[in-house]
Write an enzyme that holds these catalytic residues in place. Sequence first.
Site, PDB file in Angstrom:
ATOM      1  CG  ASN A  47      43.348  54.745  49.461  1.00  0.00           C
ATOM      2  OD1 ASN A  47      43.933  54.526  50.519  1.00  0.00           O
ATOM      3  ND2 ASN A  47      42.066  55.024  49.417  1.00  0.00           N
ATOM      4  CE  LYS A  49      43.320  53.642  44.042  1.00  0.00           C
ATOM      5  NZ  LYS A  49      41.951  53.215  44.310  1.00  0.00           N
ATOM      6  N   GLY A  90      34.692  41.163  38.211  1.00  0.00           N
ATOM      7  CA  GLY A  90      35.976  41.812  37.965  1.00  0.00           C
ATOM      8  C   GLY A  90      37.024  41.218  38.892  1.00  0.00           C
ATOM      9  CB  ALA A  91      39.590  39.144  38.782  1.00  0.00           C
ATOM     10  N   GLY A  92      40.458  42.713  38.898  1.00  0.00           N
ATOM     11  CA  GLY A  92      41.623  43.601  38.840  1.00  0.00           C
ATOM     12  C   GLY A  92      41.868  44.252  40.193  1.00  0.00           C
ATOM     13  N   GLY A  93      42.575  45.371  40.155  1.00  0.00           N
ATOM     14  CA  GLY A  93      42.938  46.077  41.381  1.00  0.00           C
ATOM     15  C   GLY A  93      41.733  46.536  42.188  1.00  0.00           C
TER      16      GLY A  93
HETATM   17  P1  ATR Z   1      41.180  48.050  38.101  1.00  0.00           P
HETATM   18  O1  ATR Z   1      42.500  48.183  38.787  1.00  0.00           O
HETATM   19  O2  ATR Z   1      40.421  49.343  37.992  1.00  0.00           O
HETATM   20  O3  ATR Z   1      40.338  46.936  38.622  1.00  0.00           O
HETATM   21  P2  ATR Z   1      42.259  46.435  35.998  1.00  0.00           P
HETATM   22  O4  ATR Z   1      43.211  45.784  36.898  1.00  0.00           O
HETATM   23  O5  ATR Z   1      42.702  46.832  34.622  1.00  0.00           O
HETATM   24  O6  ATR Z   1      41.583  47.735  36.592  1.00  0.00           O
HETATM   25  O7  ATR Z   1      41.000  45.466  35.873  1.00  0.00           O
HETATM   26  C1  ATR Z   1      39.971  45.797  35.069  1.00  0.00           C
HETATM   27  C2  ATR Z   1      38.872  44.744  35.236  1.00  0.00           C
HETATM   28  O8  ATR Z   1      37.873  45.021  34.281  1.00  0.00           O
HETATM   29  C3  ATR Z   1      39.346  43.322  34.979  1.00  0.00           C
HETATM   30  O9  ATR Z   1      38.598  42.437  35.765  1.00  0.00           O
HETATM   31  C4  ATR Z   1      39.013  43.165  33.487  1.00  0.00           C
HETATM   32  O10 ATR Z   1      38.820  41.836  33.082  1.00  0.00           O
HETATM   33  P3  ATR Z   1      40.070  40.922  32.585  1.00  0.00           P
HETATM   34  O11 ATR Z   1      40.792  40.524  33.828  1.00  0.00           O
HETATM   35  O12 ATR Z   1      39.426  39.807  31.894  1.00  0.00           O
HETATM   36  O13 ATR Z   1      40.889  41.821  31.695  1.00  0.00           O
HETATM   37  C5  ATR Z   1      37.691  43.883  33.432  1.00  0.00           C
HETATM   38  N1  ATR Z   1      37.345  44.330  32.086  1.00  0.00           N
HETATM   39  C6  ATR Z   1      37.813  45.427  31.441  1.00  0.00           C
HETATM   40  N2  ATR Z   1      37.262  45.523  30.205  1.00  0.00           N
HETATM   41  C7  ATR Z   1      36.430  44.463  30.076  1.00  0.00           C
HETATM   42  C8  ATR Z   1      35.557  43.994  29.043  1.00  0.00           C
HETATM   43  N3  ATR Z   1      35.433  44.650  27.879  1.00  0.00           N
HETATM   44  N4  ATR Z   1      34.852  42.861  29.256  1.00  0.00           N
HETATM   45  C9  ATR Z   1      34.953  42.201  30.421  1.00  0.00           C
HETATM   46  N5  ATR Z   1      35.765  42.579  31.460  1.00  0.00           N
HETATM   47  C10 ATR Z   1      36.483  43.686  31.266  1.00  0.00           C
END
Ligand code: ATR
Length: 262
Positions: free
Chosen positions: A91, A70, A130-133
């Site tokens: 997307n 994306k 969560g704070a990812g994409g």
């Molecule tokens: P996406 O684009 O799908 O959001 P991403 O950018 O890799 O994917 O983000 C994944 C999210 O899942 C993040 O918020 C990540 O937390 P971190 O920023 O701390 O890495 C969270 N995440 C993934 N595995 C995790 C775990 N085992 N425990 C807690 N948070 C997790």
Amino acid sequence: MVEPIRKYQLGLFGHPVAHSQSPKIHTEFAQQFGIQLDYQLIDATAAELPPKFNHWIKTAHGCNITVPHKQNIMPLLDHYTERAHLTQAVNTVYWKKGELWGDNTDGDGLVLDLQKKGVKLEGKHVLVIGAGGAAQGIIPSLITQGVSRISIKNRNFQKAIKLSENFENCYVSDDKENHCYGLIIHATSMGHYGLHPELQTSWFHENTIVYDLSYGKAAKPFLAAAKTLGCNQVYDGLGMLCGQAALAFEIWFGKKPNITLP
Ligand code: ATR
């Protein structure tokens, strides 16, 4: 002379994409209008994306983009919409006057699904875990709907701060924050590993709604944990998947399909 029926070439770029529901969803939408589609699944690694996309898109009507591309797709386009700019993700790709545009219908797809479920967003305090994409993809749409506040909780605290700074009414939630929320959205990737973030009883009131952006098996751990705490309004992201697809379809064909879950 009778014109041959045009078959529109569409597709989804991602890695992996084999199990995507998108061909089924878009074919069903197209049938509502008598449109013929050839919706293809195109698996591409990050290195393969530019050559595969640049070649394929020349003969296509448009395409969808999913994880992990994306953001990767953005340099390959001529323009992005405001929604794509705010979410820093695309997307949906479409042609306009011979140029390639990128949009992001994920957040408004979620809003559409919540509206269908009768959930009013205006004035709600929302917790995003969560704070990812995935989180960034929905926050601008929630703000547009007039939520009162968005709290973000994330394992990596700095990442949550960085995300919150991009948006108004958006704050990082720490363990001292003692609120209950109208809507709790799970936006981490933990469900794909059978895990879920911890939930606290104090976050819930009797009308709290819980939504997991994943669907199917990946949504189960989080939604089960919410149910254990007594929450009975829990939803997975299948409706959002259909919502974002319906909005993409509207961009490509200027027609609003009726949404039925696959
Ligand atoms: P996406 O684009 O799908 O959001 P991403 O950018 O890799 O994917 O983000 C994944 C999210 O899942 C993040 O918020 C990540 O937390 P971190 O920023 O701390 O890495 C969270 N995440 C993934 N595995 C995790 C775990 N085992 N425990 C807690 N948070 C997790």
